[in-house]
Design a protein around this motif. Structure first.
Motif, short mmCIF file in Angstrom:
data_model
loop_
_atom_site.label_atom_id
_atom_site.label_comp_id
_atom_site.label_asym_id
_atom_site.label_seq_id
_atom_site.Cartn_x
_atom_site.Cartn_y
_atom_site.Cartn_z
N ALA A 1 5.26 -2.77 -11.15
CA ALA A 1 5.00 -2.61 -9.73
C ALA A 1 3.59 -3.10 -9.50
O ALA A 1 2.74 -3.26 -10.37
CB ALA A 1 4.84 -1.03 -9.25
N SER A 2 3.16 -3.53 -8.04
CA SER A 2 2.15 -3.95 -7.60
C SER A 2 1.60 -3.24 -6.41
O SER A 2 2.12 -3.69 -5.36
CB SER A 2 1.94 -5.42 -7.55
N PHE A 3 1.17 -2.03 -6.47
CA PHE A 3 0.82 -1.35 -5.39
C PHE A 3 -0.59 -0.92 -5.27
O PHE A 3 -1.20 -1.03 -6.55
CB PHE A 3 1.63 -0.02 -5.32
N VAL A 4 -1.18 -0.73 -4.24
CA VAL A 4 -2.51 -0.39 -3.92
C VAL A 4 -2.22 1.18 -3.36
O VAL A 4 -1.58 1.26 -2.20
CB VAL A 4 -3.29 -1.08 -3.01
N LEU A 5 -3.02 2.11 -3.98
CA LEU A 5 -2.87 3.50 -3.35
C LEU A 5 -4.07 3.66 -2.27
O LEU A 5 -5.32 3.37 -2.76
CB LEU A 5 -3.01 4.52 -4.53
N GLN A 6 -3.59 4.05 -1.26
CA GLN A 6 -4.74 4.59 -0.03
C GLN A 6 -4.46 6.31 0.11
O GLN A 6 -3.49 6.82 0.59
CB GLN A 6 -4.62 4.08 1.18
N SER A 7 -5.64 6.90 -0.52
CA SER A 7 -5.62 8.26 -0.64
C SER A 7 -6.42 8.82 0.77
O SER A 7 -7.48 8.25 0.88
CB SER A 7 -6.23 8.71 -1.99
N VAL A 8 -5.77 9.76 1.48
CA VAL A 8 -6.26 10.47 2.65
C VAL A 8 -5.88 11.88 2.47
O VAL A 8 -4.93 12.32 1.93
CB VAL A 8 -5.77 9.94 3.99
N ALA A 9 -7.01 12.66 2.99
CA ALA A 9 -6.65 13.96 3.25
C ALA A 9 -5.69 14.41 4.39
O ALA A 9 -5.67 13.55 5.28
CB ALA A 9 -7.99 14.93 3.48
N ALA B 1 -7.16 18.84 1.38
CA ALA B 1 -8.40 18.61 1.32
C ALA B 1 -9.02 18.95 0.10
O ALA B 1 -10.05 18.33 -0.53
CB ALA B 1 -9.03 19.36 2.47
N GLY B 2 -8.71 20.14 -0.54
CA GLY B 2 -9.12 20.38 -1.95
C GLY B 2 -8.57 19.83 -3.01
O GLY B 2 -8.71 20.40 -4.36
N ASP B 3 -7.98 18.89 -3.06
CA ASP B 3 -7.18 18.28 -4.14
C ASP B 3 -7.29 16.81 -4.46
O ASP B 3 -6.63 16.00 -3.76
CB ASP B 3 -5.51 18.69 -3.85
N PRO B 4 -8.33 16.46 -5.00
CA PRO B 4 -8.65 15.22 -5.07
C PRO B 4 -7.83 14.60 -6.50
O PRO B 4 -7.59 13.36 -6.76
CB PRO B 4 -10.08 15.10 -5.39
N ARG C 1 0.75 -1.30 -0.09
CA ARG C 1 0.02 0.06 -0.04
C ARG C 1 0.87 1.23 0.20
O ARG C 1 2.12 1.28 0.46
CB ARG C 1 -0.97 -0.23 1.17
N ILE C 2 0.29 1.93 -0.61
CA ILE C 2 1.04 3.63 -0.69
C ILE C 2 0.05 4.51 -0.08
O ILE C 2 -1.37 4.29 -0.52
CB ILE C 2 1.51 3.97 -2.20
N LEU C 3 0.57 5.34 0.96
CA LEU C 3 -0.27 6.28 1.63
C LEU C 3 -0.11 7.61 0.79
O LEU C 3 0.93 8.10 0.59
CB LEU C 3 0.12 6.54 3.12
N PHE C 4 -1.35 8.03 0.18
CA PHE C 4 -1.25 9.26 -0.40
C PHE C 4 -2.13 10.34 0.19
O PHE C 4 -3.18 10.32 0.33
CB PHE C 4 -1.99 9.17 -1.85
N VAL C 5 -1.30 11.23 0.64
CA VAL C 5 -1.81 12.39 1.64
C VAL C 5 -1.88 13.76 0.54
O VAL C 5 -0.76 14.07 0.05
CB VAL C 5 -1.07 12.63 2.89
N HIS C 6 -3.02 14.13 0.65
CA HIS C 6 -3.23 15.45 -0.37
C HIS C 6 -4.16 16.41 0.39
O HIS C 6 -4.64 16.25 1.47
CB HIS C 6 -3.91 14.91 -1.36
#
Lengths: 681, 295
Positions: A353-361, A334-337, A327-332
């Protein structure tokens, strides 16, 4: 024997002095009075004999003393047959590259080297070197035959790739310090592939006479080899038809068209086998799919069955690690999806690569543990929850990695998280006359790596940058710059981990990078590099280096690294295990490595496939090479021309030492004699 | 006493009379301290005075008490006659260190003369000889005899070779009365010849003493290497090796001394070996012993 200063022999006239004293001058004996000779008897005969003997010894000593002193001044010398008569050094270089394993090449070369060493005059200095993946100095210039033979004996065939250009550079460097003439005897198969691209790199300096001893006559035998293998280093789904496949290239050198059977071996078991028609001197590709492997490290190999003249290169080893997608933690912000969307799309489009992206504000990241992710992406998030930021710092120090992308928000905050500095300035290229482009890219950097980047700067030239931050590049490595010199991509080491900073955003607003194909490759490579999975498996080439730790003295406790070579030996000592930063993979086979951050790896190591081309250098090139050296010697094993030379070796010092001994003996004897005379007087 | 009789000490005294006085006074002083060897002019008897007697010997104390005139007689009053025969041949000038054999002989002779004339009132005479008699001083007790004898000794320089026969014959011619004859020499001659030459002296009732003077190096020579040796009397030269001097020579010298001692004693003469590093008292003691025996 002769004399370097023969005019001093005129001093031999001084021999007349002892001759006069002992033989010409009559001995004067002072008589001793007695009352009466009534009780005495004549003892002349015995006395005279003793005296004559003593006088003769004294005369001989004195004459020898004069003679020796004169000889010492005349500086006598003897001619000694030796190549080192003019300070010539015999340099024996034995090729122990991978190709020398073919047939009896190495044994023949070693035998010839021993013969050359045996023909060396005992007083001549010689030096032994081994030419493998790198030039290894086995001895210093010495004349001890036993030590030289032992050093030569200790050379074993290796798996490295010989490079005559490297040999030339090493010898040129050596000649800067060793000014005497050098006879370089190279015992090698004179592989054509060992020649550098530039012939000038091979040229020897003027004081070096190159004598080639090729161990191969005629044409090279036909040889097939597994030239390359394209296989995933990591695999999460064996049934994924896109990734679960192995593609191997079988090449033939000097071979006729033939049908070869190629097998895929996983953990010692052949799981697939295919026939492939290899054209004459050509290549053929063979695919194995799907790749059915177990969890963990799988030691794989693609092997050509049937054998040939050089069976050692008929297999290519690699390791595939099967694991669940990371998993990759993608922190962005709040107004940037958008940025997460582009990044995830690029990640899914990547081959390897075999990654799963986890996106959070950013504000939702408080309770997240960064250590559970392969790496973290901070997309224009200059304000992080303090708990998360602290956890992120700890994670990076222990080996975690973070990709920081700076959008427009960074300009409004003094501090860039983790980076340790603030954004100095912001370049708004859209308002200042047009977008900037990427002008300088380091294609050796793992995240930007390209084998042969095109004229469009590997695709980066098309990227338009409208807005970029100017950050402090101190202690950071700048791997890409804009055309105005503004650093675009920087890397900084932090503990055991890495920080990769993109001075622009990922949201397709500050630049149009997400729209370009190079973005996919960048994300793919960056993900593999930052996650560290790239170095945990796969394959490497012999003599490549593996980084075992980030720095020699990492922050916190010193962690040991561990390396186990293909033979099961640990080549690192305990002290080295605590300090060494990188390790050279010298042998072909599977290496087990535990890095300083505690992660384990198994790597397949293969010889350079250029070694599989057994064709020797053309004779005219060999002639040209040896002819370009200082002595202009041609290849030959005859060392007779060396033996015929002699040089004078002065030994006046020994003569003077002997004269001193004679002087002491003369003093002792003369003192005794004079003592007797005084008593008689 | 030894300090005064040590030849090394005496060598520093140039005057013979002083030397003789030093030796004899020291020697006599030593005798008084010895209980075994008492000596003085012992009283013997009184004798009635007869005209012509020397008035110096009258005991005036007795005359005062008894009014009779008696002469006092002593045991040692009988005068003896000492004749010293001094060998002054070249061999006597040998020395390995002071004193020279000739000097040592002079010291003995001077001491004997002093002891005889001054202490014993004996007549003393001197014959200096080599291969012939070079000096003869008749034994006498006259005034100035001691000085004449010392002068004779001073003049006795080593010269020529030794010949015992001629001087002894001469001595016999001059011998008027019996006495003590002391022959001082290194006696480099065959013992039989020496004894044969000296023996006639004994027939006249003389007490004959042979003082054999030798240098220590002559008895035990030390040679570190072979050397050419020169005979002081004949100038003959021979080359000698140290091994010979260490072994055969010493044996020969010892045999010579022993034979000389045996033959002289067999002929009724006394023999005394003196080395130049010995004190002189043994010579004086020998003389006094003989004189006492003669009385």
């Amino acid at each position: 024997m002769g004399f370097l200063a023969p005019w001093f022999l005129g001093g031999l006239a001084a021999l007349g002095v002892p001759v006069f004293v002992h033989l010409l001058r009559k001995h004067i004996s002072i008589p001793r009075p007695v009352s009466s000779l009534m009780f005495f008897e004549r003892g002349t005969q015995s006395s005279t004999r003793h005296r004559r003997l003593r006088y003769f010894i004294l005369f001989a000593l004195r004459s020898a003393l004069v003679l020796l002193i004169v000889l010492a001044f005349a500086n006598p010398f003897v001619r000694r047959a030796a190549a080192d008569s003019n300070g010539r050094t015999l340099l024996i270089v034995l090729d122990n590259s991978f190709s020398m394993r073919a047939g009896t090449r190495f044994a023949d070369a070693k035998q010839q080297a021993f013969a050359q060493l045996a023909a060396k005059p005992s007083s001549q200095k010689a030096q032994i070197m081994a030419l493998g993946g790198q030039l290894e100095v086995m001895t210093q210039p010495i004349s001890d035959d036993a030590q030289l033979r032992a050093a030569l004996e200790s050379i074993q065939p290796g798996d490295g790739h010989a490079n005559f250009g490297e040999l030339g550079r090493a010898i040129r460097t050596m000649s800067d310090t060793v000014h005497g003439p050098i006879d370089l005897h190279l015992f090698s198969d004179m592989q054509r592939s060992a020649m550098p691209a530039n012939f000038a790199d091979m040229v020897m300096p003027g004081n070096v006479t190159l004598l080639l001893h090729p161990v191969v006559d005629g044409a090279a035998p036909p040889n097939w080899t597994v030239e390359s293998v394209d296989a995933p280093a990591e695999l999460s789904d064996p049934k994924d038809p896109k990734r679960s496949r192995v593609q191997a290239v079988v090449a033939g050198f000097g071979t006729p068209a033939a049908s070869k059977t190629v097998s895929l071996v996983v953990n010692g078991r052949a799981i697939a086998s295919k026939k492939v028609d290899v054209p004459a001197n050509g290549r053929a590709t063979v695919d194995f799919a799907p790749l059915d492997i177990d969890y963990g490290f799988n030691r794989c190999a693609v092997r050509i069955d049937g054998g040939d003249a050089f069976p050692a290169d008929d297999a290519s080893d690699f390791v595939v690690r099967r694991s669940d997608p990371e998993r990759i933690l993608f922190v962005h912000a709040a107004g940037d999806p958008r940025s997460a969307l582009y990044f995830d799309a690029a990640l899914q489009a990547a081959d390897q690569a075999s990654f799963v992206l986890q996106s959070v504000a950013a504000e939702q990241a408080t309770d997240l543990d960064p250590s559970k992710y392969a790496f973290v992406v901070l997309s224009d998030t200059v304000v992080l929850p303090s708990i998360f930021e602290h956890a992120l710092e700890q994670n990076v120090a222990k080996g975690g990695s973070v990709l920081i992308a700076l959008g427009t928000d960074a300009a409004h905050h003094a501090q860039i998280p983790l980076w340790g500095g603030s954004a100095k300035d912001a370049h708004d290229y859209a308002r200042s006359g047009g977008p900037a482009t990427v002008g300088q890219v380091d294609f050796n950097y793992p995240a930007l790596q390209q084998e042969n980047p095109g004229r469009d700067n590997g695709g980066w030239a098309e990227v338009k940058v409208f807005y970029a931050m100017v950050v402090d590049a101190a202690q950071a490595r700048v791997v890409a710059r804009l055309t105005d010199g503004t650093p675009l991509l920087l890397e900084k080491q932090m503990g055991e981990g890495h920080l990769l900073l993109l001075a622009s955003g990922l949201e397709n607003l500050t630049n149009d990078l997400p729209l370009h194909p190079v973005f996919v490759a960048f994300v793919d490579r960056a993900a593999r590099y930052l996650s560290g999975s790239e170095r945990l498996s796969g394959s490497r080439m012999v003599d490549s280096f593996v980084a075992l730790r980030a720095a020699a003295d990492p922050a916190g406790s010193v962690a040991n690294v561990e390396v186990m070579d293909p033979d099961g030996h640990r080549p690192l000592s305990l002290a080295e295990a605590r300090t060494v930063e990188s390790f050279r993979l010298q042998r072909a086979g599977y290496y087990q490595i535990r890095f300083a951050d505690g992660r384990d790896a198994v790597i397949g190591v293969n010889p350079d496939r250029r070694e599989s081309d057994l064709a020797p250098m053309p004779p005219d090139v060999q002639q040209l090479w040896s002819g370009s050296s200082g002595g202009g010697a041609t290849q030959t094993t005859d060392a007779a021309h060396v033996e015929g030379k002699t040089r004078p070796v002065s030994f006046w010092w020994y003569v003077m030492l002997f004269a001193l001994i004679v002087a002491l003996a003369e003093t002792a004897l003369a003192s005794r004699y004079m003592g007797t005379q005084r008593e008689e007087a | 006493m030894q300090r005064f009789l040590d030849p090394n000490v005496l060598a520093g005294i140039s005057s013979l009379d002083l030397l003789a006085k030093t030796v004899v006074d020291g020697f006599v002083a030593g005798l008084h301290r010895s209980p075994d060897f008492g000596f003085s002019q012992e009283f013997a008897e009184y004798r009635a005075y007869t005209p012509g007697d020397d008035l110096r010997h009258v005991d005036w104390n007795l005359f005062a008490r008894t009014e009779r005139c008696y002469l006092k007689r002593y045991r040692g009053e009988t005068n003896s006659q000492l004749t010293v025969l001094l060998d002054a041949s070249n061999s006597m000038q040998y020395t390995s260190g002071p004193p020279m054999k000739m000097d040592y002989a002079r010291y003995i002779a001077a001491s004997l003369f002093y002891l005889a004339i001054h202490n014993q009132r004996d007549a003393a005479g001197l014959i200096v000889f080599d291969d012939e008699v070079r000096e003869y001083i008749r034994p006498s007790t006259r005034q100035g005899q001691l000085a004449r004898l010392f002068a004779g000794l001073e003049r006795a320089e080593p010269h020529a070779r030794t010949n015992f026969a001629k001087p002894l014959l001469h001595f016999q011619n001059f011998l008027q009365r019996r006495g003590i004859a002391i022959i001082i020499s290194d006696f480099y001659e065959d013992p039989e010849t020496i004894v044969h030459a000296i023996e006639p002296l004994r027939y006249h009732g003389n007490e004959v003493v042979l003082f054999h003077i030798l240098d220590p190096q002559e008895i035990r020579p030390v040679m570190k290497g072979s050397a050419v040796l020169v005979d002081l009397e004949t100038d003959q030269r021979i080359e000698v090796v140290p091994e010979y001097a260490k072994t055969t020579y010493r044996a020969k010298v010892d045999a010579h001394i022993e034979e000389l001692r045996t033959r002289t004693q067999g002929a009724g003469m006394d023999y005394q070996l003196l080395t130049t590093n010995q004190p002189l008292d043994s010579a004086l003691r020998e003389y006094l012993t003989l004189r006492k025996a003669g009385n």
